[in-house]
Design a protein around this motif. Structure first.
Motif, mmCIF file in Angstrom:
data_model
loop_
_atom_site.group_PDB
_atom_site.id
_atom_site.type_symbol
_atom_site.label_atom_id
_atom_site.label_comp_id
_atom_site.label_asym_id
_atom_site.label_seq_id
_atom_site.Cartn_x
_atom_site.Cartn_y
_atom_site.Cartn_z
ATOM 1 N N LEU A 269 29.831 -1.235 3.048
ATOM 2 C CA LEU A 269 29.081 -0.211 3.700
ATOM 3 C C LEU A 269 29.435 0.585 4.857
ATOM 4 N N THR B 174 27.981 3.425 7.754
ATOM 5 C CA THR B 174 26.873 4.569 7.749
ATOM 6 C C THR B 174 27.278 5.364 8.963
ATOM 7 N N PHE C 263 21.696 7.650 8.827
ATOM 8 C CA PHE C 263 21.155 5.949 8.654
ATOM 9 C C PHE C 263 20.088 6.067 9.597
ATOM 10 N N THR D 192 30.090 1.120 11.025
ATOM 11 C CA THR D 192 29.117 2.328 11.141
ATOM 12 C C THR D 192 29.955 3.243 12.476
ATOM 13 N N ILE E 35 26.219 6.006 3.797
ATOM 14 C CA ILE E 35 24.801 6.419 3.862
ATOM 15 C C ILE E 35 24.844 7.251 5.351
ATOM 16 N N TYR F 9 26.802 9.816 6.573
ATOM 17 C CA TYR F 9 27.913 10.189 7.207
ATOM 18 C C TYR F 9 28.277 11.665 6.625
#
Length: 340
Positions: free
Chosen positions: A11, A13, A17, A123, A247, A249
């Motif tokens: 993942l 983000t 997000f 992230t 998510i 970016y």
């Protein structure tokens, strides 16, 4: 780097997000910075912001350019104050008023790994949304960060203002070694890496600096923990046949795109993008982005829904029980294909 086995699904983000819970995007941060007294007292800073609506570019010009020490301090203080405003929005909000919070936590938790295959949540965000409001799942390990002051427990803490104990000084190169050994231990199954640091982290030299602007990689490489994070990011994505869910970016960071592009070319990385942007806009953005041509080769799906459309508010259900069109598209685009 010593070998370790990462989970296949990863993942990543960005600002989009936490925009789901009304936190401002990068463009919105300009407004908060411009209103600060630090800016009003320094005409050159006000002029710099009016000339360039990208606050990260202005930060780069001011902090590393031909500005006085007083101007540099003032601009840095204005940016930090704006990040505190962002934290106030997050801590005073209630995620369930914006999104299906239980299901969103389930999405994060789905990237948890095992003692044999570590799970990774990367992230680019410097806010504390996850530390304050991720509660329905396995809490990940933040490599190189003392765990006792990371997580906010209970509603009082989650809504509380930042205390001094919450400000964390990152380790020096020598202090980082025990964390590296701990990271490689089999017990760490889920890792959360803030590639650009966190607004409540202080540099290993004791100063408060944010990874902002055009030369992010230079700033990262000067900080031992963040440099290690970037190495881990590159290592994980360059394992064969990784799948990454992206998510929020916007594909504007050269150093991040470079890692993605190399992984696409060398290791067949594939990624699915969650953004409400229309496909034409997304493709135009990606093609014009640094290393855009190689990025497009790894593009494997577009889920053009907001998170609060994928996980509608008012639905207190787990991930398996979500029944939205956005979730069905996300499931077939990413989760069905990235399964171990």
């Amino acid at each position: 780097m010593t070998d370790f086995a990462p989970k296949r699904a990863v993942l990543l983000t960005g600002a989009g997000f936490t925009n789901t819970v009304d936190a401002p995007l990068a463009k919105g941060m300009w407004d908060w910075i411009f209103q600060k007294e630090h800016i009003r007292k320094h005409p050159r800073l006000r002029e710099a912001l009016l000339d360039d609506l990208n606050f990260e570019d202005v930060y780069q010009k001011v902090i590393f350019g031909d500005y006085t020490v007083q101007e540099k301090i003032a601009f840095g203080a204005a940016v930090l104050s704006a990040y505190k405003d962002l934290d106030d929005i997050i801590r005073n909000g209630s995620p369930w008023e914006h999104v299906g919070h239980y299901a969103l936590d389930g999405l994060i938790n789905s990237f948890n790994g095992t003692s044999e295959r570590k799970g990774f949540f990367f992230t680019l965000n410097q806010d504390l949304y996850v530390e304050r409001w991720y509660v329905n799942g396995e809490r990940p390990y933040l490599p190189g960060v003392p765990p006792q002051n990371v997580w906010f427990n209970g509603d009082v803490e989650r809504r509380g203002e930042m205390e001094e104990r919450r400000y964390i000084t990152l380790p020096t190169e020598s202090q980082l070694e025990p964390y590296k050994r701990q990271f490689l231990a089999r017990g760490t199954s889920f890792c959360y890496l803030k590639l650009h640091g966190s607004f409540n982290w202080r540099s290993s030299d004791g100063t408060q600096q944010l990874v902002i602007g055009a030369q992010k990689e230079d700033q990262i490489r000067r900080e031992p923990a963040l440099s290690w994070y970037l190495d881990i990011f590159e290592y994980v994505l360059n394992q064969p046949e990784r799948w990454m869910l992206v998510i929020g970016y916007g594909f504007q960071d050269h150093h991040i795109n470079l890692v993605l592009a190399k992984a696409v070319t060398n290791s067949n990385l594939r990624f699915v993008v969650v953004t409400p942007s229309e496909k034409e806009q997304l493709f135009e953005t990606m093609k014009k982005a640094p290393h855009g041509k190689d990025l497009m080769k790894g593009f494997s799906g577009h889920v053009n829904y907001r998170l609060n459309q994928i996980f509608p508010k008012g639905q207190s259900v787990g991930l398996r029980d979500v029944n939205s069109a956005g979730w069905r598209l996300l499931k077939v685009s990413f989760f069905d294909k990235s399964a171990e």
